[in-house]
Design a protein around this motif. Structure first.
Motif, short mmCIF file in Angstrom:
data_model
loop_
_atom_site.label_atom_id
_atom_site.label_comp_id
_atom_site.label_asym_id
_atom_site.label_seq_id
_atom_site.Cartn_x
_atom_site.Cartn_y
_atom_site.Cartn_z
N THR A 65 24.41 -22.05 17.21
CA THR A 65 25.48 -23.04 17.28
C THR A 65 26.63 -22.55 16.43
OG1 THR A 65 24.57 -24.29 15.42
CG2 THR A 65 23.90 -24.98 17.63
N ALA A 111 32.38 -23.45 19.85
CA ALA A 111 32.13 -24.53 20.80
C ALA A 111 33.41 -25.29 21.12
CB ALA A 111 31.08 -25.48 20.23
N ARG A 153 27.73 -29.26 18.40
CA ARG A 153 26.36 -28.74 18.27
C ARG A 153 25.84 -28.11 19.55
NH1 ARG A 153 24.94 -27.41 13.61
NH2 ARG A 153 22.74 -27.65 14.21
N ARG A 187 24.56 -25.56 22.23
CA ARG A 187 23.88 -24.27 22.09
C ARG A 187 24.72 -23.21 22.77
NH1 ARG A 187 20.02 -23.08 18.68
NH2 ARG A 187 18.64 -22.04 20.17
#
Length: 256
Positions: free
Chosen positions: A115, A120, A128, A130
């Motif tokens: 993470t 992201a 969070r 993946r």
């Protein structure tokens, strides 16, 4: 005074060794394109700078280690061929290096599911989420060229954990193992002063800066790739070509 009109005099009172001064001036002249047609032999350099052949050999050895020059027993020293990167098209460092007769390899620093809140966010995913993360040092003929980090959604790219990237190309593996093809993207290139750790990782000579390339890759309209690549500034630069009909921008590696 040196016999070569393009050479700068070496200072014998300077605490910097003569070979290091010679290496620095030859690097300057290589960057300026002084040796575009041919690189001089050891004896010519020694006469041109009024130094011993031992000094010349040490300077050339350092330039070879830096990936600037290429030489082997029985043939003259050559400036390494440039590695071109056309902007505005899907670009593969793997193919560009291989197409120029050089061997592309990678030292894998990390290849895992993880993470990363910043990556992201760049991919438009929850903090969070993946991600598949690949970090590697890219080499051309064994000489460090770039420090490359890439993140992709694990929902698409989890099978890449088992891929061999010491020689393999990311986009080829992504297509074969995951059925995902990167069809376009956007890059931002900026000059950067490498941190000590980055400088050591890429064996960047003292006084040389780097370029940071940030890429967002798309599979059709879906954002699937976040990439940050730090490239040695002495081996890669942005260029622009123009004609009466307009202009285009590309990039080209320096010697090596």
């Amino acid at each position: 005074m040196p016999a070569d009109p393009g050479a700068r005099p070496l200072d014998r009172q300077d605490p910097l060794p003569l070979w290091a001064q010679l290496q620095r001036d030859l690097s300057r002249r290589l960057t300026a394109g002084d040796f575009a047609t041919a690189f001089p032999g050891e004896l010519d350099i020694a006469r041109g700078y009024d130094v011993s052949r031992h000094t010349v050999r040490e300077a050339l050895r350092r330039l070879r280690e830096a990936g600037v020059l290429d030489s082997a027993r029985g043939r003259p020293t050559q400036v390494r061929a440039a590695i071109e990167q056309p902007l505005g098209s899907l670009y593969s460092l793997f193919r560009e290096v291989e197409n120029r007769g050089m061997t592309q390899t990678s030292e894998i620093l990390d290849q895992s599911l993880t993470t990363d809140a910043e990556a992201a966010a760049a991919l438009g995913l929850p903090e969070r989420a993946r991600l598949f993360h690949l970090e590697r040092v890219r080499l051309a003929d064994g000489v460090p060229l770039a420090h490359d980090r890439v993140w992709l959604p694990a929902s698409l790219a989890a099978p890449l954990v088992k891929a061999d990237f010491t020689r393999g190309a990311l986009y080829d593996e992504l297509a074969e193992r995951c059925g995902v093809r990167v069809t376009g993207g956007r890059e931002r290139i900026s000059a950067t002063v490498p941190a000590p750790a980055e400088r050591a990782l890429l064996a960047v000579p003292r006084g040389v800066a780097c370029l940071t390339v940030e890429r967002s890759g798309y599979a059709d309209t879906r954002l699937v790739e976040r990439r940050v690549t730090v490239v040695r500034g002495d081996r890669w630069s942005v260029v622009a070509d123009w004609t009466a009909r307009g202009w285009s921008v590309g990039a080209v590696a320096g010697p090596g």
